[in-house]
Design an enzyme around this catalytic site. Structure first.
Site, PDB file in Angstrom:
ATOM      1  N   ASN A   2       3.348 -31.343  16.288  1.00 45.68           N
ATOM      2  CA  ASN A   2       3.857 -30.459  16.909  1.00 45.68           C
ATOM      3  C   ASN A   2       5.042 -31.021  17.582  1.00 45.68           C
ATOM      4  O   ASN A   2       6.165 -30.356  17.658  1.00 45.68           O
ATOM      5  CB  ASN A   2       3.413 -28.587  16.879  1.00 45.68           C
ATOM      6  CG  ASN A   2       3.373 -27.950  16.153  1.00 45.68           C
ATOM      7  OD1 ASN A   2       2.331 -27.180  16.030  1.00 45.68           O
ATOM      8  ND2 ASN A   2       3.322 -27.683  14.987  1.00 45.68           N
TER       9      ASN A   2
ATOM     10  N   ASP B  19       0.175 -19.025  12.536  1.00 46.61           N
ATOM     11  CA  ASP B  19       1.398 -20.010  11.892  1.00 46.61           C
ATOM     12  C   ASP B  19       1.982 -18.057  11.394  1.00 46.61           C
ATOM     13  O   ASP B  19       1.773 -17.246  11.040  1.00 46.61           O
ATOM     14  CB  ASP B  19       0.476 -20.113  10.261  1.00 46.61           C
ATOM     15  CG  ASP B  19       0.940 -21.149   9.925  1.00 46.61           C
ATOM     16  OD1 ASP B  19       2.608 -21.223   9.732  1.00 46.61           O
ATOM     17  OD2 ASP B  19       1.220 -21.347   8.166  1.00 46.61           O
TER      18      ASP B  19
HETATM   19  C1  FPP Z   1       3.125 -21.488  13.838  1.00 47.90           C
HETATM   20  O1  FPP Z   1       4.154 -20.364  13.141  1.00 47.90           O
HETATM   21  C2  FPP Z   1       3.325 -21.694  15.377  1.00 47.90           C
HETATM   22  C3  FPP Z   1       3.029 -22.406  16.304  1.00 47.90           C
HETATM   23  C4  FPP Z   1       3.392 -23.807  15.761  1.00 47.90           C
HETATM   24  C5  FPP Z   1       2.854 -22.045  17.555  1.00 47.90           C
HETATM   25  C6  FPP Z   1       1.673 -21.262  17.870  1.00 47.90           C
HETATM   26  C7  FPP Z   1       2.455 -21.453  19.536  1.00 47.90           C
HETATM   27  C8  FPP Z   1       2.160 -19.924  20.367  1.00 47.90           C
HETATM   28  C9  FPP Z   1       2.115 -18.081  19.742  1.00 47.90           C
HETATM   29  C10 FPP Z   1       2.442 -20.113  21.652  1.00 47.90           C
HETATM   30  C11 FPP Z   1       1.667 -19.743  22.921  1.00 47.90           C
HETATM   31  C12 FPP Z   1       0.372 -19.581  22.175  1.00 47.90           C
HETATM   32  C13 FPP Z   1      -0.814 -18.995  22.965  1.00 47.90           C
HETATM   33  C14 FPP Z   1      -2.043 -19.203  22.378  1.00 47.90           C
HETATM   34  C15 FPP Z   1      -0.801 -18.290  24.206  1.00 47.90           C
HETATM   35  P1  FPP Z   1       5.436 -22.153  12.857  1.00 47.90           P
HETATM   36  O2  FPP Z   1       6.669 -21.822  14.072  1.00 47.90           O
HETATM   37  O3  FPP Z   1       5.607 -22.896  11.745  1.00 47.90           O
HETATM   38  O4  FPP Z   1       5.682 -20.356  12.117  1.00 47.90           O
HETATM   39  P2  FPP Z   1       7.257 -21.013  10.276  1.00 47.90           P
HETATM   40  O5  FPP Z   1       5.652 -21.050   8.976  1.00 47.90           O
HETATM   41  O6  FPP Z   1       7.171 -19.032  10.097  1.00 47.90           O
HETATM   42  O7  FPP Z   1       7.393 -21.343  10.878  1.00 47.90           O
END
Ligand code: FPP
Length: 243
Positions: free
Chosen positions: A71, A23
């Site tokens: 998501n 996150d």
């Molecule tokens: C949460 O941060 C993150 C995600 C929903 C996506 C995670 C995906 C990756 C890191 C891409 C590839 C993954 C792997 C394991 C190779 P957010 O977007 O909710 O952040 P925020 O809360 O700051 O908006």
């Protein structure tokens, strides 16, 4: 400075299984005036670094929450970028799994994935069967409640087909989950400042120790992981019993 390579020793109390909610990618990017997708790209690199570090210090399983059943409601461009990063990551992992003898499993409802992704998942499953040792699990189109409902449906189908017994135990039910055969997480880490479980591994985290930090996922480092493990080692795990 975190050590590069430690062997797991009896009694060193390194968690066997660590689960992480990735996150803070979006906020990390925003603070730098970059598009949210830039945060996901750095987040994917952080995952690679942390997985290697886990393997080196003797963690046996690392499970990360990369994309939830909810998501899909994000802007189309962001969903596409995350999927592209996951595809790229899976492809690269396939290229290195044999060399590094790592296992990888995808937890989630694969029906919603593209045929290309399902093929990548099949390849990782097939390679994983050849090895023992560190295993990374990536939760993709995953939801904890969805997992439990799917498991219940599969059990009901087996029961109707005479392939399961009527007296269902917790252990038997666990075999219908994506995590079948894998020990429950000992430590659940959530970077990014929120303190909730967000539908992640609801069944499996029954006795996990929770660790929350304000550090955003792209900034998470082996040193941060060491801090979480040190905190875990100070906890008194009683599993409902009295010492
Ligand atoms: C949460 O941060 C993150 C995600 C929903 C996506 C995670 C995906 C990756 C890191 C891409 C590839 C993954 C792997 C394991 C190779 P957010 O977007 O909710 O952040 P925020 O809360 O700051 O908006």
């Amino acid at each position: 400075m975190a050590a590069e390579k430690k062997e797991r020793q009896p009694g060193d109390n390194i968690p066997r299984h660590i689960a992480i909610i990735l996150d803070g990618n979006g906020r990390w990017a925003k603070r730098r005036g970059l598009p949210r997708t830039a945060g996901h790209a750095v987040g994917a690199e952080t995952f690679r670094k942390i997985a290697t570090y886990c393997k080196n210090i003797g963690v046996e399983y690392l499970t990360v929450y990369a994309f939830s059943t909810e998501n899909w409601k994000r802007p189309e461009g962001e969903v596409k970028t995350i999927m592209r990063l996951l595809n790229k990551y899976l492809q690269e992992a396939i290229d290195t799994m044999e060399r590094d003898k790592i296992r990888m499993k995808i937890f989630g409802d694969l029906a919603a994935l593209t045929e290309e992704q399902r093929e990548l998942v099949r390849r990782t499953d097939e390679i994983s069967q050849r090895y023992e040792g560190f295993q990374a699990n990536i939760c993709l189109n995953y939801g904890g409640r969805d997992e439990i409902v799917h498991a219940a449906r599969r059990y009901a189908a087996d029961l109707a087909a005479g392939k399961a017994e009527g007296e269902l135990t917790e252990e038997q039910f666990g075999a219908y989950l994506y995590s079948a055969g894998i020990p429950d997480p000992d430590l659940l880490i959530r970077p990014g400042g929120e303190q909730r479980i967000s539908n992640f591994l609801l069944w499996q985290c029954a006795y996990a120790e929770f660790y929350f930090t304000d550090v955003l996922w792209p900034d998470f480092s082996p040193q941060e992981l060491d801090k979480a493990i040190a905190e875990f080692q100070r906890r008194d795990r009683r599993y409902g019993k009295v010492k």
